[in-house]
Write an enzyme that holds these catalytic residues in place. Structure first.
Site, PDB file in Angstrom:
ATOM      1  N   GLY A 168       0.830  -1.195   0.000  1.00 20.96           N
ATOM      2  CA  GLY A 168       0.000   0.000   0.000  1.00 20.96           C
ATOM      3  C   GLY A 168       0.863   1.242   0.000  1.00 20.96           C
ATOM      4  N   CYS A 169       0.277   2.392  -0.351  1.00 15.72           N
ATOM      5  CA  CYS A 169       1.041   3.637  -0.461  1.00 15.72           C
ATOM      6  C   CYS A 169       1.507   4.140   0.902  1.00 15.72           C
ATOM      7  CB  CYS A 169       0.217   4.694  -1.190  1.00 15.72           C
ATOM      8  SG  CYS A 169      -1.479   4.888  -0.576  1.00 15.72           S
ATOM      9  N   TYR A 170       0.573   4.284   1.861  1.00 17.08           N
ATOM     10  CA  TYR A 170       0.980   4.694   3.200  1.00 17.08           C
ATOM     11  C   TYR A 170       1.949   3.677   3.798  1.00 17.08           C
ATOM     12  CZ  TYR A 170      -2.469   8.483   3.695  1.00 17.08           C
ATOM     13  OH  TYR A 170      -3.175   9.654   3.566  1.00 17.08           O
ATOM     14  N   SER A 171       1.698   2.400   3.529  1.00 13.77           N
ATOM     15  CA  SER A 171       2.542   1.336   4.071  1.00 13.77           C
ATOM     16  C   SER A 171       3.969   1.444   3.568  1.00 13.77           C
ATOM     17  CB  SER A 171       1.981  -0.033   3.684  1.00 13.77           C
ATOM     18  OG  SER A 171       0.613  -0.116   3.947  1.00 13.77           O
TER      19      SER A 171
END
Length: 302
Positions: A115-118
């Site tokens: 994921g992007c935030y991840s």
């Protein structure tokens, strides 16, 4: 000979971005279904069977169903959904995670795209937990802001039609879908407090983790050593650390920039990560993983 690639869900935000990065490549042949057959089970199964690699740009449940369809096929999968990110049978698609990760992706049949935030949070945390500079049981807070494209087609339509304006914070109940992978691959045992937000701009992301510590030099050294030689992840020099933070600085690229900010002498440090949520945070990462799986240059098409 070109590799055959099927993007299941190619008309979604991530799928369209991946397609744009692949459509003109001579080393890739895209398998595509006409609009009236995109949800036809038989047509999808046939497309999977033809593909060397299929990229799943689907909701979680649909991705799980697609993975079942492909169990008896030689087709390799990259899943852009949340469905398999901490599944031990899938390789996590962040090549810069740790020694051996790129090789694991190269040999994998099943790869789960981060994921992007991840990606931002794990990129900051993992080198520092491995080095013992952040303890696994630390009380952490993570703050972030993303462009509205991170919310998918519905949110994009709301902003572009003017139905939604301004910035807003969400996920305040603290059950964000990215936290399990952040904890697992960031090697933290306590779930961080996570405060994500959406900005009134299309794409670009910044994630920050504040720490009470005076060890900024050690933190920076650990990050720099971990990503030395990386093609897509760079660490900003400490003497440039106080530059203005712009979440859109790496839009349209597959770059991820990390920085150590704050006032170490006063014991207040902020770890920072910036990327394009549609690039290294999603579609660019999927293309990088595809390149690795096919034995091509990581940067092909990027």
């Amino acid at each position: 000979m070109s590799a055959k690639v099927f993007i299941d869900g190619e008309v979604g935000t991530t799928g369209l971005q991946i397609r744009d990065r692949l459509v003109n490549r001579e080393d890739i042949t895209l398998i595509s279904l006409p609009e009236d057959r995109r949800k036809d089970a038989a047509a999808r199964a046939d497309a999977f069977a033809q593909a060397d690699v299929a990229i799943l740009c689907l909701p979680d449940d649909a991705s799980r169903e697609a993975a079942v369809i492909c169990e008896t096929l030689p087709t390799r999968l990259i899943d852009a959904s949340t469905a398999h990110r901490i599944n031990p049978n899938w390789v996590y698609g962040f090549p810069e995670l740790a020694a051996g990760q790129r090789a694991a992706i190269a040999g994998a049949k099943l790869v789960s795209n981060p994921g992007c935030y991840s990606t931002c949070a794990i990129a900051l945390l993992r080198p520092l937990t491995d080095a013992g500079l952040i303890s696994s049981d630390a009380d952490l807070s993570i703050f972030g802001i993303s462009g509205y494209t991170g919310g998918g087609k519905a949110m994009i339509a709301e902003y572009e039609k003017g139905e939604t304006t301004g910035n807003f914070i969400y996920a305040t109940p603290q059950h964000h879908k990215h936290m399990p992978e952040v904890m697992h691959y960031g090697k933290v045992a306590k779930s961080p407090i996570f405060v994500p937000s959406v900005g009134q701009y299309a794409q670009g992301m910044i994630v920050q983790i504040p720490l009470h510590t005076s060890r900024a030099v050690e933190l920076h050294a650990a990050l720099t050593a971990h990503y030395a030689g990386s093609q897509f992840v760079n660490v900003r020099p400490l003497d440039q650390a106080q530059a203005r933070e712009n979440p859109q600085a790496f839009n349209t690229t597959n770059q991820l920039e990390l920085a150590v900010l704050g006032d170490a002498a006063d014991g207040r440090v902020v770890l920072s990560a910036i990327l394009d949520n549609l690039g290294k945070g999603a579609s660019g990462a999927a293309v990088q993983n595809l390149n690795i799986m096919l034995g091509l240059d990581d940067a092909a098409g990027l």
